[in-house]
Scaffold this active site. Structure first.
Site, PDB file in Angstrom:
ATOM      1  N   LYS A 207       0.770  -1.365   0.229  1.00  0.00           N
ATOM      2  CA  LYS A 207      -0.186   0.335  -0.165  1.00  0.00           C
ATOM      3  C   LYS A 207       0.748   0.341   0.087  1.00  0.00           C
ATOM      4  O   LYS A 207       0.778   2.354  -0.701  1.00  0.00           O
ATOM      5  CB  LYS A 207      -0.593  -0.216   1.019  1.00  0.00           C
TER       6      LYS A 207
ATOM      7  N   ARG B 219      -9.713   0.626   8.703  1.00  0.00           N
ATOM      8  CA  ARG B 219      -9.279  -0.608   8.542  1.00  0.00           C
ATOM      9  C   ARG B 219     -10.483  -1.274   9.563  1.00  0.00           C
ATOM     10  O   ARG B 219     -10.860  -2.800  10.191  1.00  0.00           O
ATOM     11  CB  ARG B 219      -7.860  -0.411   9.870  1.00  0.00           C
TER      12      ARG B 219
ATOM     13  N   ARG C  23      11.724  -4.705   5.297  1.00  0.00           N
ATOM     14  CA  ARG C  23      11.462  -3.462   4.589  1.00  0.00           C
ATOM     15  C   ARG C  23      12.289  -1.984   5.596  1.00  0.00           C
ATOM     16  O   ARG C  23      12.646  -2.107   7.106  1.00  0.00           O
ATOM     17  CB  ARG C  23       9.796  -3.295   5.584  1.00  0.00           C
TER      18      ARG C  23
ATOM     19  N   ARG D 129      10.670   0.280  11.156  1.00  0.00           N
ATOM     20  CA  ARG D 129       9.957   0.120  12.682  1.00  0.00           C
ATOM     21  C   ARG D 129      10.109  -0.466  13.544  1.00  0.00           C
ATOM     22  O   ARG D 129      10.340  -2.102  13.258  1.00  0.00           O
ATOM     23  CB  ARG D 129       9.001  -0.366  11.682  1.00  0.00           C
TER      24      ARG D 129
ATOM     25  N   ARG E 235      -0.465  -8.352  13.438  1.00  0.00           N
ATOM     26  CA  ARG E 235      -1.375  -7.863  12.292  1.00  0.00           C
ATOM     27  C   ARG E 235      -1.949  -8.049  11.072  1.00  0.00           C
ATOM     28  O   ARG E 235      -3.025  -7.051  10.944  1.00  0.00           O
ATOM     29  CB  ARG E 235      -0.048  -6.691  11.537  1.00  0.00           C
TER      30      ARG E 235
END
Ligand code: AP5
Ligand code: MG
Length: 214
Positions: free
Chosen positions: A13, A88, A127, A161, A172
Site C-alpha cells: 500500500k 480498517r 523493509r 519500524r 497484524r
C-alpha cells in the site's frame, strides 16, 4: 479521484501510494504514517498510540478518523486522496463516508491488493526507509543504487519500524483478517472494488493501478 488501497500488512500500500503520488499528483493519507509521526513528536495521540502500535493492535476509530478529517480539511478538493491503511474497521468505513460527504467528496475506487500472506512476512521484515525523506527500500527487493545512500535525497540514515518483527506481523495479519477484510463486501455491493495481483513486481502492480485510474 479518491481511492482506498486495501490489503494486509506488507501488501504494498505504501509503496504504491508513493508511486501514485508521483504519477497522478494525488495525496497519500496513511494513518500509519500519521500515527508514527505523532509517536515521534510525543503528542497526546502519539503517547496513547505507541504501545498499541508496537503490539500490532488497532488505535481507536475516533483518533484515526480525526486525523483523516484534519488532513482533508487542510488539502484542496481538487487533489485526489489515496487512503492507505484507512479504513480498517466497519466503524471507520462508516466514518469515512460521513467525512467524505462533509467535504463534498466521494469514493471512486477501492483497490484490493491480493497477496500471499507467507511471502508478506519476508517483505515486512526486510523493509527499511530513508530517515530523511521516507523513501521505502527492501533488503532483497529494492536496495539503494549506492549501498547506504538514499536514491532520492542522498541521506545515509535509514530506519526500521518497531512493529516489523515476525511475531507482531503475524498478529497484524490476524487483525486484518478479523477487522479489516469484512469491510470489503460493503464496497463490493457499491460496485467500486477492483482487485490487483499484489504478488507481481512493484512495476507491474503500478501498471495495473495506472490502468484502473486512467
Ligand atoms: P500501517 O503503517 O498502515 O501498516 P500496515 O497496514 O500493517 O501495512 P504496512 O505499512 O506494513 O504495509 P504496506 O502495505 O504499506 O507495504 P509496503 O508498501 O511498505 O499501520 C501500522 C499500525 O498503525 C497498525 O498496526 C495500527 O496499530 C496503527 N494504525 C494504522 N492505521 C490505523 C487505522 N486506520 N486504525 C487503527 N489503527 C491504525 O511494502 C512492504 C515491503 O515490501 C517494502 O519493503 C516494499 O519495498 C516491498 N514490496 C512492496 N511491494 C512489493 C512487490 N510487489 N514485490 C516485492 N516487494 C514489494
Ligand atoms: Mg504502509
Amino acid at each position: 479521484m479518491d481511492i482506498i488501497l486495501l490489503g494486509p500488512p506488507g501488501a504494498g500500500k505504501g509503496t504504491q501510494s508513493q508511486r501514485l503520488v508521483e504519477h497522478h499528483g494525488m495525496r497519500q493519507l496513511s494513518t500509519g504514517d500519521m500515527l508514527r509521526a505523532a509517536v515521534k513528536a510525543e503528542t497526546p495521540v502519539g503517547i496513547k498510540a505507541k504501545a498499541v502500535m508496537e503490539k500490532g493492535e488497532l488505535v481507536s476509530d475516533e483518533i484515526v478518523s480525526q486525523l483523516i478529517d484534519a488532513e482533508l480539511t487542510a488539502m484542496g478538493r481538487e487533489t485526489g486522496a489515496i487512503f492507505d491503511g484507512y479504513p480498517r474497521t466497519a466503524a471507520q468505513a462508516e466514518m469515512l463516508d460521513e467525512i467524505l460527504a462533509s467535504h463534498g467528496r466521494k469514493l471512486d475506487h477501492v483497490i484490493e491488493l491480493e497477496v500471499d500472506e507467507d511471502a508478506l512476512v519476508q517483505r515486512i521484515t526486510g523493509r527499511f526507509t530513508c530517515a530523511a525523506c521516507g523513501e521505502g527500500y527492501h533488503d532483497s527487493f529494492k536496495t539503494p543504487e549506492v549501498e547506504g545512500v538514499c536514491d532520492k535525497c542522498g541521506s545515509t540514515e535509514f530506519k526500521r519500524r518497531p512493529d516489523d518483527n515476525e511475531e507482531t506481523v503475524r498478529h497484524r495479519m490476524e487483525v486484518y483478517r478479523s477487522e479489516t477484510a469484512p469491510i470489503l463486501p460493503g464496497y463490493e455491493a457499491r460496485g467500486i472494488v477492483s482487485r490487483v495481483d499484489g504478488m507481481a513486481s512493484i512495476e507491474e502492480v503500478t501498471h495495473a493501478l495506472d490502468a484502473i485510474l486512467d
